[in-house]
Write an enzyme that holds these catalytic residues in place. Structure first.
Site, mmCIF file in Angstrom:
data_model
loop_
_atom_site.group_PDB
_atom_site.id
_atom_site.type_symbol
_atom_site.label_atom_id
_atom_site.label_comp_id
_atom_site.label_asym_id
_atom_site.label_seq_id
_atom_site.Cartn_x
_atom_site.Cartn_y
_atom_site.Cartn_z
ATOM 1 C CE LYS A 26 -1.898 -0.941 3.969
ATOM 2 N NZ LYS A 26 -1.153 -2.178 4.299
ATOM 3 N NE ARG A 140 7.315 -2.755 6.356
ATOM 4 C CZ ARG A 140 5.989 -2.566 6.368
ATOM 5 N NH1 ARG A 140 5.379 -1.966 5.347
ATOM 6 N NH2 ARG A 140 5.265 -2.981 7.384
ATOM 7 N NE ARG A 173 6.615 -0.556 10.468
ATOM 8 C CZ ARG A 173 5.525 -0.445 9.706
ATOM 9 N NH1 ARG A 173 5.591 0.172 8.530
ATOM 10 N NH2 ARG A 173 4.372 -0.946 10.096
HETATM 11 P P1 ADP Z 1 1.458 -1.453 7.382
HETATM 12 O O1 ADP Z 1 2.318 -0.632 6.458
HETATM 13 O O2 ADP Z 1 2.113 -2.704 7.741
HETATM 14 O O3 ADP Z 1 0.085 -1.673 6.861
HETATM 15 P P2 ADP Z 1 1.148 0.918 8.991
HETATM 16 O O4 ADP Z 1 2.441 1.630 8.914
HETATM 17 O O5 ADP Z 1 0.026 1.413 8.166
HETATM 18 O O6 ADP Z 1 1.377 -0.637 8.749
HETATM 19 O O7 ADP Z 1 0.642 0.887 10.507
HETATM 20 C C1 ADP Z 1 1.508 0.473 11.550
HETATM 21 C C2 ADP Z 1 0.723 0.417 12.851
HETATM 22 O O8 ADP Z 1 0.213 1.741 13.153
HETATM 23 C C3 ADP Z 1 -0.510 -0.473 12.859
HETATM 24 O O9 ADP Z 1 -0.181 -1.819 13.132
HETATM 25 C C4 ADP Z 1 -1.320 0.174 13.993
HETATM 26 O O10 ADP Z 1 -0.773 -0.158 15.248
HETATM 27 C C5 ADP Z 1 -1.064 1.656 13.771
HETATM 28 N N1 ADP Z 1 -2.063 2.246 12.849
HETATM 29 C C6 ADP Z 1 -1.830 2.816 11.637
HETATM 30 N N2 ADP Z 1 -2.968 3.249 11.084
HETATM 31 C C7 ADP Z 1 -3.956 2.931 11.971
HETATM 32 C C8 ADP Z 1 -5.374 3.091 11.956
HETATM 33 N N3 ADP Z 1 -6.004 3.666 10.913
HETATM 34 N N4 ADP Z 1 -6.070 2.642 13.035
HETATM 35 C C9 ADP Z 1 -5.466 2.077 14.081
HETATM 36 N N5 ADP Z 1 -4.143 1.887 14.157
HETATM 37 C C10 ADP Z 1 -3.384 2.310 13.104
HETATM 38 P P1 ADP Z 2 2.329 -1.845 3.197
HETATM 39 O O1 ADP Z 2 2.324 -0.335 3.237
HETATM 40 O O2 ADP Z 2 1.091 -2.406 2.566
HETATM 41 O O3 ADP Z 2 2.603 -2.458 4.537
HETATM 42 P P2 ADP Z 2 4.890 -1.590 1.771
HETATM 43 O O4 ADP Z 2 4.609 -0.706 0.611
HETATM 44 O O5 ADP Z 2 5.642 -1.018 2.921
HETATM 45 O O6 ADP Z 2 3.520 -2.301 2.253
HETATM 46 O O7 ADP Z 2 5.665 -2.864 1.230
HETATM 47 C C1 ADP Z 2 6.065 -3.929 2.117
HETATM 48 C C2 ADP Z 2 7.458 -4.431 1.715
HETATM 49 O O8 ADP Z 2 7.364 -5.105 0.451
HETATM 50 C C3 ADP Z 2 8.493 -3.332 1.531
HETATM 51 O O9 ADP Z 2 9.738 -3.836 1.952
HETATM 52 C C4 ADP Z 2 8.480 -3.047 0.020
HETATM 53 O O10 ADP Z 2 9.738 -2.581 -0.437
HETATM 54 C C5 ADP Z 2 8.138 -4.434 -0.553
HETATM 55 N N1 ADP Z 2 7.264 -4.375 -1.756
HETATM 56 C C6 ADP Z 2 6.265 -3.494 -2.014
HETATM 57 N N2 ADP Z 2 5.651 -3.794 -3.183
HETATM 58 C C7 ADP Z 2 6.278 -4.907 -3.671
HETATM 59 C C8 ADP Z 2 6.102 -5.723 -4.853
HETATM 60 N N3 ADP Z 2 5.142 -5.439 -5.767
HETATM 61 N N4 ADP Z 2 6.910 -6.774 -5.018
HETATM 62 C C9 ADP Z 2 7.861 -7.069 -4.092
HETATM 63 N N5 ADP Z 2 8.092 -6.357 -2.968
HETATM 64 C C10 ADP Z 2 7.303 -5.285 -2.745
#
Ligand code: ADP
Ligand code: ADP
Length: 229
Positions: A26, A140, A173
């Site tokens: 995302k 990551r 992280r």
């Molecule tokens: P990811 O990239 O793995 O989807 P995020 O960076 O979006 O994770 O979020 C990391 C953490 O921040 C979540 O596991 C949660 O603890 C908190 N968080 C982020 N956005 C929200 C939300 N909209 N509601 C509740 N907690 C959130």
């Molecule tokens: P999210 O915000 O949904 O948690 P990220 O964009 O941070 O996901 O991506 C999660 C991990 O996967 C990061 O280390 C990123 O560099 C890698 N990644 C993202 N998109 C792809 C893809 N299409 N193929 C392989 N690796 C990816």
């Protein structure tokens, strides 16, 4: 990650939501699409991590919950999003990455300015098989200064372990470690996945196969954005 394509005017509302489990890509796609559309990317995860780094009251409350992979309370998230969306740069649209994550947050969002236009929202649900999510999350790496993300195999920095933008040492992280990841995936299944059904009925909703190279996913998103204009 340069995107040479010209900026396009936002889709009629210019508002995009990314849904998807942790690791689906995302943040990666939202950053590219935001640059392409010329609108801000609003990532609640980034905002919370910044609050933690600054030691604000929000950060102090969020830190122990995030570290274990739990969600931060809905009221806090609704409050910070409401405040952020009032800023001038959101006037032409915005991309939400990581919000809403619960039905209560979606309802909170819909009662904010512009929320009555849910039918215009473009919602992408990025789908990736679970073993690939685990590979992505365990590899990551993250820059604690500028929040850029990398992957040790699929998207490594130019110099090992150092951020391309500012040279900071990259870290993993805390919530990308195994125990927290299991909890985050369970939270996704229980509390966020129901949003698929919610938006499927109310918005311009698209499932996107995220298990492809970054460029292939991005090309599809651009096509869907164009089609929605
Ligand atoms: P990811 O990239 O793995 O989807 P995020 O960076 O979006 O994770 O979020 C990391 C953490 O921040 C979540 O596991 C949660 O603890 C908190 N968080 C982020 N956005 C929200 C939300 N909209 N509601 C509740 N907690 C959130
Ligand atoms: P999210 O915000 O949904 O948690 P990220 O964009 O941070 O996901 O991506 C999660 C991990 O996967 C990061 O280390 C990123 O560099 C890698 N990644 C993202 N998109 C792809 C893809 N299409 N193929 C392989 N690796 C990816």
């Amino acid at each position: 990650m340069g995107d040479a394509s010209p900026q396009v005017a936002p889709a009629s509302s210019g508002r995009v939501i990314f849904l998807g489990p942790p690791g689906a890509g995302k943040g990666t796609q939202a950053a590219r699409l935001a640059a392409h559309m010329g609108v801000p990317k609003i990532s609640t995860g980034d905002m919370l991590r910044e609050a933690i780094a600054r030691g604000t009251p929000l950060g102090l409350q969020a830190a122990p919950l995030m570290e274990k992979g739990g969600l931060v309370p809905d009221e806090l998230l609704i409050g910070i999003i409401q405040e952020r969306l009032r800023e001038d740069d959101c006037a032409r649209g915005y991309i939400l990455d990581g919000f809403p994550r619960t039905l209560k947050q979606a309802e909170g969002f819909e009662s904010m300015a512009g929320g009555d236009r849910t039918a215009e929202l473009l919602v992408f649900s990025v789908e990736v098989p679970r073993p690939e999510l685990l590979r992505r999350l365990s590899g990551r790496r993250w820059c604690p200064r500028c929040q850029a993300t990398y992957h040790v195999e699929t998207n490594p920095p130019k110099r090992e372990g150092l951020c391309d933008r500012d040279g900071m040492r990259l870290i993993q992280r805390e919530d990308d470690k195994e125990t927290a990841v299991a909890r985050r995936l369970a939270e996704y299944d229980e509390r966020t996945a129901p949003l698929i059904d919610h938006y499927c009925r109310r918005a311009r909703f698209h499932r996107v196969d995220g298990h492809r190279p970054v460029d292939a996913v991005f090309d599809e998103l651009k096509g869907l954005l164009e089609a929605a204009r």
